[in-house]
Write an enzyme that holds these catalytic residues in place. Structure first.
Site, PDB file in Angstrom:
ATOM      1  N   SER A 111     -19.066  -2.619   0.798  1.00  0.00           N
ATOM      2  CA  SER A 111     -20.163  -3.401   0.242  1.00  0.00           C
ATOM      3  C   SER A 111     -20.768  -4.301   1.319  1.00  0.00           C
ATOM      4  O   SER A 111     -21.280  -3.829   2.315  1.00  0.00           O
ATOM      5  CB  SER A 111     -19.667  -4.205  -0.965  1.00  0.00           C
ATOM      6  OG  SER A 111     -20.723  -4.861  -1.596  1.00  0.00           O
ATOM      7  N   ASP A 245     -27.495  -4.628  -0.922  1.00  0.00           N
ATOM      8  CA  ASP A 245     -26.371  -4.765  -0.005  1.00  0.00           C
ATOM      9  C   ASP A 245     -26.005  -3.377   0.518  1.00  0.00           C
ATOM     10  O   ASP A 245     -26.734  -2.405   0.308  1.00  0.00           O
ATOM     11  CB  ASP A 245     -25.193  -5.444  -0.702  1.00  0.00           C
ATOM     12  CG  ASP A 245     -24.632  -4.606  -1.847  1.00  0.00           C
ATOM     13  OD1 ASP A 245     -25.318  -3.675  -2.312  1.00  0.00           O
ATOM     14  OD2 ASP A 245     -23.498  -4.881  -2.280  1.00  0.00           O
ATOM     15  N   ASP A 247     -23.774  -1.031  -0.250  1.00  0.00           N
ATOM     16  CA  ASP A 247     -23.511   0.120  -1.128  1.00  0.00           C
ATOM     17  C   ASP A 247     -24.468   0.210  -2.297  1.00  0.00           C
ATOM     18  O   ASP A 247     -24.264   1.012  -3.210  1.00  0.00           O
ATOM     19  CB  ASP A 247     -22.061   0.112  -1.623  1.00  0.00           C
ATOM     20  CG  ASP A 247     -21.764  -1.010  -2.598  1.00  0.00           C
ATOM     21  OD1 ASP A 247     -22.246  -2.137  -2.369  1.00  0.00           O
ATOM     22  OD2 ASP A 247     -21.025  -0.787  -3.579  1.00  0.00           O
ATOM     23  N   ASP A 249     -25.374  -1.781  -4.851  1.00  0.00           N
ATOM     24  CA  ASP A 249     -25.135  -2.247  -6.221  1.00  0.00           C
ATOM     25  C   ASP A 249     -25.560  -3.701  -6.424  1.00  0.00           C
ATOM     26  O   ASP A 249     -25.499  -4.214  -7.532  1.00  0.00           O
ATOM     27  CB  ASP A 249     -23.679  -2.038  -6.637  1.00  0.00           C
ATOM     28  CG  ASP A 249     -22.695  -2.945  -5.913  1.00  0.00           C
ATOM     29  OD1 ASP A 249     -23.075  -3.582  -4.904  1.00  0.00           O
ATOM     30  OD2 ASP A 249     -21.524  -3.021  -6.350  1.00  0.00           O
TER      31      ASP A 249
END
Length: 477
Positions: A111, A245, A247, A249
């Protein structure tokens, strides 16, 4: 000879632990054996509750992620479990696909955490694993006899279906005559977002694509990224800038002036656009959300999507339109919702695209800043102090629990005075003038998080800056 003799022991010896959302640790500690140990333990826990023969797998753009995915896939093969590899896609795209196919999933992603770290996120066929599942994974004793790291063949299905999930909601290109900038950096969804917004009618400008991994933290936006957004908005005459960000999400969205919206304000505007009845949010979110002005019910939780998701079970007993979001902007759809006579299925995991699309849909005949300015004035700010161990963070919070005056003095707020504290997650202090300062240890990296809330933005920023500057100075003595 087994590569993994006892998955529990391998995981324990690695030092890798479950954080706020997923297992996180240093890349050097995520050896093939450790990735395999987590994988076989996860499969064992899932097989206790679900019947399946395939696990979905995807990655972000971190250089270490593909190798970790190869190890996970090899462990699945050793257990006789098939693997579908969706390549580099946003975490919510993997979650949506695996839930649609009723199969578990593993996302290799760190992340927003620093470059030298990475992580594994696990999904049940019905959504994110629970804290109970995490404990079960850590206690399983399983083996893996052979790891053959093979090239992984990419399926495009998750990417295609994720885009379709949102484009299918709108019969007309409502973003016609809108210019949207996509700050691509190294986001896992950077190749999906441009065609998505073009399909919705927008003119899209690609911005800031990077060949090197950039750990964007939507709760601690850098000064450089703030300046970039303002410059881009002016140079390209943009109506909005969208980013995420690492990833994909957690969204990062700027208005027509290039001012990044706070994640909880974005979540509030999206929830209103969805006509939500009940909302679950972490205690770190802006207090105007729980003021009683907007929703029938607001449930406050600890920080982390598993706690927000857990609250959905309670809310679903009394309400039919349920959502959740976090201060980082990640938006969770807790129930099916009808939009433009189209059914949008629940997706109880953090998503960056839904709040962006609903904000743009709501502002299609006005501006984003106009929507924000309609809200009551209450500002939040947050930042982090990196390199602060969890133990050190917890000792600070313990200081406040034992003697609040000592903590206020330690963080440079001895003249403020406090009227109450909340220990739901870390220490949240309400000061005499109604401002709030909140300290907690990050669950994902050795960082101390600081959140502040005030009626003036400068005041919220000053509280965070003063607090972290004093902690940094004292911790380095």
């Amino acid at each position: 000879m087994n590569v993994v003799n006892n998955s529990r022991d391998v995981i324990y010896s690695s030092g890798i632990v479950f954080g706020t959302s997923g297992a996180r640790g240093l890349v050097k500690d995520f050896t093939p054996q450790v990735c395999a140990a987590f994988t076989v333990s996860f499969v064992a826990v899932m097989q206790e509750h679900f019947s399946f023969d395939t696990v979905a797998l995807a990655i972000d753009n971190r250089p270490s992620s593909y190798g970790m995915a190869q190890a996970c896939a090899a462990a699945l093969a050793d257990k006789g479990v098939n693997c579908i590899f969706y390549g580099v896609v946003p975490t919510p795209a993997l979650a949506f696909q695996s839930m649609s196919d009723n199969m578990p999933a593993i996302m290799v992603t760190g992340s927003h955490i620093p470059f030298e770290r990475n992580g594994l996120k696990f999904y049940r066929p019905d959504g994110e694993i629970t804290k109970h599942d995490e404990a079960a994974i850590l206690s399983v004793e399983d083996t893996c006899s052979h790891l053959e790291l093979k090239e992984l063949i990419v399926s495009e299905m998750a990417a295609v279906n994720y885009i379709s999930r949102y484009t299918s909601l709108f019969s007309t290109p409502f973003l016609k005559n809108k210019r949207i900038g996509i700050y691509e950096h190294s986001s896992a969804g950077r190749d999906l977002y441009k065609p998505l917004f073009i399909a919705l009618g927008a003119e899209v400008v690609s911005l800031g694509r990077s060949d090197n991994f950039v750990p964007i933290d939507t709760e601690a936006v850098s000064k450089e990224d703030r300046e970039k957004a303002r410059s881009w908005a002016k140079e390209f005459d943009l109506d909005a800038i969208f980013s995420t960000d690492g990833d994909g999400d957690r969204p990062l969205i700027a208005d027509e002036a290039g001012e990044w919206l706070r994640g909880d304000i974005l979540g509030l505007l999206c929830s209103l656009a969805l006509d939500a009845e009940a909302v679950a949010i972490p205690v770190s979110c802006n207090s105007i959300i729980s003021s009683g002005r907007f929703f029938k019910h607001v449930k406050l939780t600890k920080i982390g999507s598993p706690y927000v998701i857990e609250a959905f079970n309670e809310l679903s007993r009394s309400y039919s339109r349920i959502v959740g979001f976090e201060a980082n902007g990640g938006f969770l759809l807790g129930s099916d919702i009808c939009i433009n006579e189209q059914n949008l299925h629940a997706l109880p995991t953090r998503d960056a695209v839904l709040p962006a699309i609903m904000l743009l849909y709501k502002s299609r005949n006005t501006s984003i800043s106009a929507l924000v300015n309609e809200l009551p004035t209450r500002y939040t700010h947050s930042d982090r102090l990196q390199g602060i161990t969890t133990d050190k963070s917890q000792s600070l919070i313990s200081m406040g629990r034992e003697n609040l005056s000592n903590l206020l003095s330690y963080i440079g707020l001895e003249n403020e005075g406090a009227i109450s504290t909340d220990m739901t997650d870390g220490m949240r202090i309400t000061l005499r003038d109604g401002c709030i300062v909140h300290l907690r240890a990050s669950g994902n990296a050795p960082e101390l998080r600081c959140y502040a809330e005030a009626n003036l933005l400068n005041r919220a920023q000053d509280l965070v800056n003063t607090t972290l500057a004093n902690i940094k100075k004292r911790c380095l003595l």
